[in-house]
Design an enzyme around this catalytic site. Structure first.
Site, PDB file in Angstrom:
ATOM      1  N   SER A 164       0.853  -1.195   0.000  1.00  0.00           N
ATOM      2  CA  SER A 164       0.000   0.000   0.000  1.00  0.00           C
ATOM      3  C   SER A 164       0.885   1.239   0.000  1.00  0.00           C
ATOM      4  O   SER A 164       1.629   1.485   0.957  1.00  0.00           O
ATOM      5  CB  SER A 164      -0.896   0.017   1.241  1.00  0.00           C
ATOM      6  OG  SER A 164      -1.447   1.309   1.379  1.00  0.00           O
TER       7      SER A 164
ATOM      8  N   HIS B 263      -0.920  -1.323  -4.393  1.00  0.00           N
ATOM      9  CA  HIS B 263      -2.212  -1.054  -3.753  1.00  0.00           C
ATOM     10  C   HIS B 263      -2.368   0.449  -3.529  1.00  0.00           C
ATOM     11  O   HIS B 263      -1.558   1.081  -2.852  1.00  0.00           O
ATOM     12  CB  HIS B 263      -2.291  -1.802  -2.423  1.00  0.00           C
ATOM     13  CG  HIS B 263      -3.630  -1.769  -1.767  1.00  0.00           C
ATOM     14  ND1 HIS B 263      -4.666  -2.609  -2.125  1.00  0.00           N
ATOM     15  CD2 HIS B 263      -4.121  -0.993  -0.776  1.00  0.00           C
ATOM     16  CE1 HIS B 263      -5.724  -2.355  -1.377  1.00  0.00           C
ATOM     17  NE2 HIS B 263      -5.428  -1.364  -0.546  1.00  0.00           N
TER      18      HIS B 263
ATOM     19  N   ASP C 125      -4.735   3.313  -2.069  1.00  0.00           N
ATOM     20  CA  ASP C 125      -5.858   3.584  -1.158  1.00  0.00           C
ATOM     21  C   ASP C 125      -6.443   4.957  -1.425  1.00  0.00           C
ATOM     22  O   ASP C 125      -5.798   5.977  -1.171  1.00  0.00           O
ATOM     23  CB  ASP C 125      -5.380   3.500   0.295  1.00  0.00           C
ATOM     24  CG  ASP C 125      -5.170   2.065   0.737  1.00  0.00           C
ATOM     25  OD1 ASP C 125      -6.095   1.263   0.564  1.00  0.00           O
ATOM     26  OD2 ASP C 125      -4.076   1.752   1.256  1.00  0.00           O
TER      27      ASP C 125
ATOM     28  N   MET D 212      -9.232   7.635  -0.502  1.00  0.00           N
ATOM     29  CA  MET D 212     -10.146   8.002   0.596  1.00  0.00           C
ATOM     30  C   MET D 212     -10.708   9.396   0.363  1.00  0.00           C
ATOM     31  O   MET D 212      -9.987  10.285  -0.092  1.00  0.00           O
ATOM     32  CB  MET D 212      -9.388   7.970   1.923  1.00  0.00           C
ATOM     33  CG  MET D 212      -8.676   6.645   2.173  1.00  0.00           C
ATOM     34  SD  MET D 212      -7.956   6.594   3.807  1.00  0.00           S
ATOM     35  CE  MET D 212      -7.047   5.031   3.723  1.00  0.00           C
TER      36      MET D 212
ATOM     37  N   HIS E 281      -8.128   0.628  -4.406  1.00  0.00           N
ATOM     38  CA  HIS E 281      -9.110   0.377  -3.355  1.00  0.00           C
ATOM     39  C   HIS E 281      -9.863   1.678  -3.077  1.00  0.00           C
ATOM     40  O   HIS E 281      -9.321   2.593  -2.461  1.00  0.00           O
ATOM     41  CB  HIS E 281      -8.350  -0.122  -2.116  1.00  0.00           C
ATOM     42  CG  HIS E 281      -9.199  -0.356  -0.913  1.00  0.00           C
ATOM     43  ND1 HIS E 281      -8.663  -0.538   0.343  1.00  0.00           N
ATOM     44  CD2 HIS E 281     -10.548  -0.460  -0.763  1.00  0.00           C
ATOM     45  CE1 HIS E 281      -9.644  -0.729   1.216  1.00  0.00           C
ATOM     46  NE2 HIS E 281     -10.795  -0.675   0.573  1.00  0.00           N
TER      47      HIS E 281
ATOM     48  N   MET F  93     -12.302   3.855  -1.207  1.00  0.00           N
ATOM     49  CA  MET F  93     -13.067   4.050   0.031  1.00  0.00           C
ATOM     50  C   MET F  93     -13.779   5.385  -0.116  1.00  0.00           C
ATOM     51  O   MET F  93     -13.421   6.384   0.526  1.00  0.00           O
ATOM     52  CB  MET F  93     -12.097   4.037   1.230  1.00  0.00           C
ATOM     53  CG  MET F  93     -11.553   2.640   1.525  1.00  0.00           C
ATOM     54  SD  MET F  93     -10.015   2.649   2.476  1.00  0.00           S
ATOM     55  CE  MET F  93      -8.833   2.818   1.133  1.00  0.00           C
TER      56      MET F  93
ATOM     57  N   MET G 181     -11.253  -6.529   4.765  1.00  0.00           N
ATOM     58  CA  MET G 181     -10.600  -5.512   5.589  1.00  0.00           C
ATOM     59  C   MET G 181     -10.330  -6.095   6.976  1.00  0.00           C
ATOM     60  O   MET G 181     -11.248  -6.548   7.655  1.00  0.00           O
ATOM     61  CB  MET G 181     -11.490  -4.270   5.743  1.00  0.00           C
ATOM     62  CG  MET G 181     -11.669  -3.436   4.489  1.00  0.00           C
ATOM     63  SD  MET G 181     -10.130  -2.881   3.723  1.00  0.00           S
ATOM     64  CE  MET G 181      -9.333  -1.988   5.066  1.00  0.00           C
TER      65      MET G 181
ATOM     66  N   ASP H 105      -6.422  -6.928   3.889  1.00  0.00           N
ATOM     67  CA  ASP H 105      -5.890  -5.560   3.943  1.00  0.00           C
ATOM     68  C   ASP H 105      -6.008  -4.962   5.336  1.00  0.00           C
ATOM     69  O   ASP H 105      -7.112  -4.734   5.829  1.00  0.00           O
ATOM     70  CB  ASP H 105      -6.671  -4.707   2.926  1.00  0.00           C
ATOM     71  CG  ASP H 105      -6.170  -3.276   2.832  1.00  0.00           C
ATOM     72  OD1 ASP H 105      -5.147  -2.943   3.439  1.00  0.00           O
ATOM     73  OD2 ASP H 105      -6.838  -2.494   2.107  1.00  0.00           O
TER      74      ASP H 105
HETATM   75  C1  DX5 Z   1      -6.732   1.121   5.328  1.00  0.00           C
HETATM   76  C2  DX5 Z   1      -6.141   0.787   3.976  1.00  0.00           C
HETATM   77  C3  DX5 Z   1      -5.005  -0.185   4.016  1.00  0.00           C
HETATM   78  C4  DX5 Z   1      -3.884   0.224   4.917  1.00  0.00           C
HETATM   79  C5  DX5 Z   1      -2.792  -0.799   4.939  1.00  0.00           C
HETATM   80  O1  DX5 Z   1      -7.828   1.930   5.168  1.00  0.00           O
HETATM   81  O2  DX5 Z   1      -7.118   0.263   3.134  1.00  0.00           O
HETATM   82  O3  DX5 Z   1      -4.562  -0.476   2.710  1.00  0.00           O
HETATM   83  O4  DX5 Z   1      -3.358   1.459   4.577  1.00  0.00           O
HETATM   84  O5  DX5 Z   1      -1.763  -0.306   5.726  1.00  0.00           O
HETATM   85  P1  DX5 Z   1      -1.090  -1.158   6.894  1.00  0.00           P
HETATM   86  O6  DX5 Z   1      -0.470  -2.343   6.227  1.00  0.00           O
HETATM   87  O7  DX5 Z   1      -0.112  -0.203   7.465  1.00  0.00           O
HETATM   88  O8  DX5 Z   1      -2.170  -1.548   7.844  1.00  0.00           O
HETATM   89 ZN    ZN Z   2      -6.533  -0.667   1.112  1.00  0.00          ZN
END
Ligand code: DX5
Ligand code: ZN
Length: 220
Positions: free
Chosen positions: A10, A35, A37, A39, A68, A70, A139, A177
């Site tokens: 990520s 990956h 993320d 948000m 991903h 969110m 998750m 994840d």
């Molecule tokens: C959380 C994300 C993950 C997260 C993973 O909302 O979807 O991808 O950042 O990071 P670590 O491995 O540090 O938990």
């Molecule tokens: Zn993620």
């Protein structure tokens, strides 16, 4: 049981001031996916990156982008991430948008579609979509931030989903994840996960450690 384990670092845990270089380094270190993320400060209480940033790093690597989302709504942003070069797009059924419509829209672009399920969401939510899904993302933290502690109820969820996927006869990847480290990785693999997202653990120690971290996660 000798399934190949893929590692999807990520980039949330990377150094954003040199994101392109980080993507190159993590790719050269053996990442199977990147990956990303995304948000929106609404579906989750944090803001990260949008399609323009994804597009700006797309030519830094040939490694597939595992995006991903969110976000809520989802649908208005799908084209943007497709055009930015996403190879897999995962969405959350907990968002208020129409899940089926969004999955079909992703697939219509020949992009792989995933469903990401929160710790408090029942695994059975995937059932109506088994015919279209390419990936299921479990998750193991509440989405929003990197560096959180692994929630162990993800293990039983992975086991149920592994069974469901095997019974479906379809090639659906099972991704986990959140909070994955060298201590708990074997338990998620044993439970049936074949794609491991790891932010904090992959980027620990700086660029000289990336290869080592990825290989250690993959178990060889
Ligand atoms: C959380 C994300 C993950 C997260 C993973 O909302 O979807 O991808 O950042 O990071 P670590 O491995 O540090 O938990
Ligand atoms: Zn993620």
């Amino acid at each position: 049981m000798s399934k190949k384990i893929k590692v999807s670092p990520s980039i949330l845990a990377s150094n954003f001031s040199m994101l392109g270089e980080e993507v190159e380094h993590i790719s050269n270190a053996g990442a199977d996916y990147i990956h990303v993320d995304v948000m929106d400060g609404h579906f989750v209480p944090n803001l990260t990156i949008g399609p323009d940033v994804v597009k700006s790093i797309r030519d830094k690597t040939a490694v597939p982008f595992d995006v991903h989302l969110m976000i809520d709504p989802i649908e208005p942003y799908i084209d943007g991430f497709v055009n930015a070069g996403a190879d897999i797009i995962s969405i959350h059924p907990e968002a208020n948008d129409d899940t089926e419509k969004c999955l079909n829209k992703i697939k219509s672009h020949n992009v792989k579609a995933g469903l990401a399920i929160n710790p408090d969401t029942d695994w059975e939510v995937v059932k109506p979509y088994m015919n279209v899904l390419d990936l299921i993302l479990v998750m193991s933290v509440h989405p929003g931030f990197g560096g959180q502690k692994f929630i162990s109820s993800a293990i039983d969820k992975l086991k149920s989903l592994r069974k469901e996927i095997d019974q479906s006869g379809r090639e659906i990847e099972l991704e986990v994840d959140g909070g994955i480290n060298f201590e708990n990785i074997q338990s998620v693999i044993d439970a049936g996960a074949n794609v491991i997202v790891a932010g904090t653990t992959t980027f620990k120690g700086g660029q000289s450690e990336y290869r080592n971290n990825i290989e250690k996660l993959r178990g060889h």
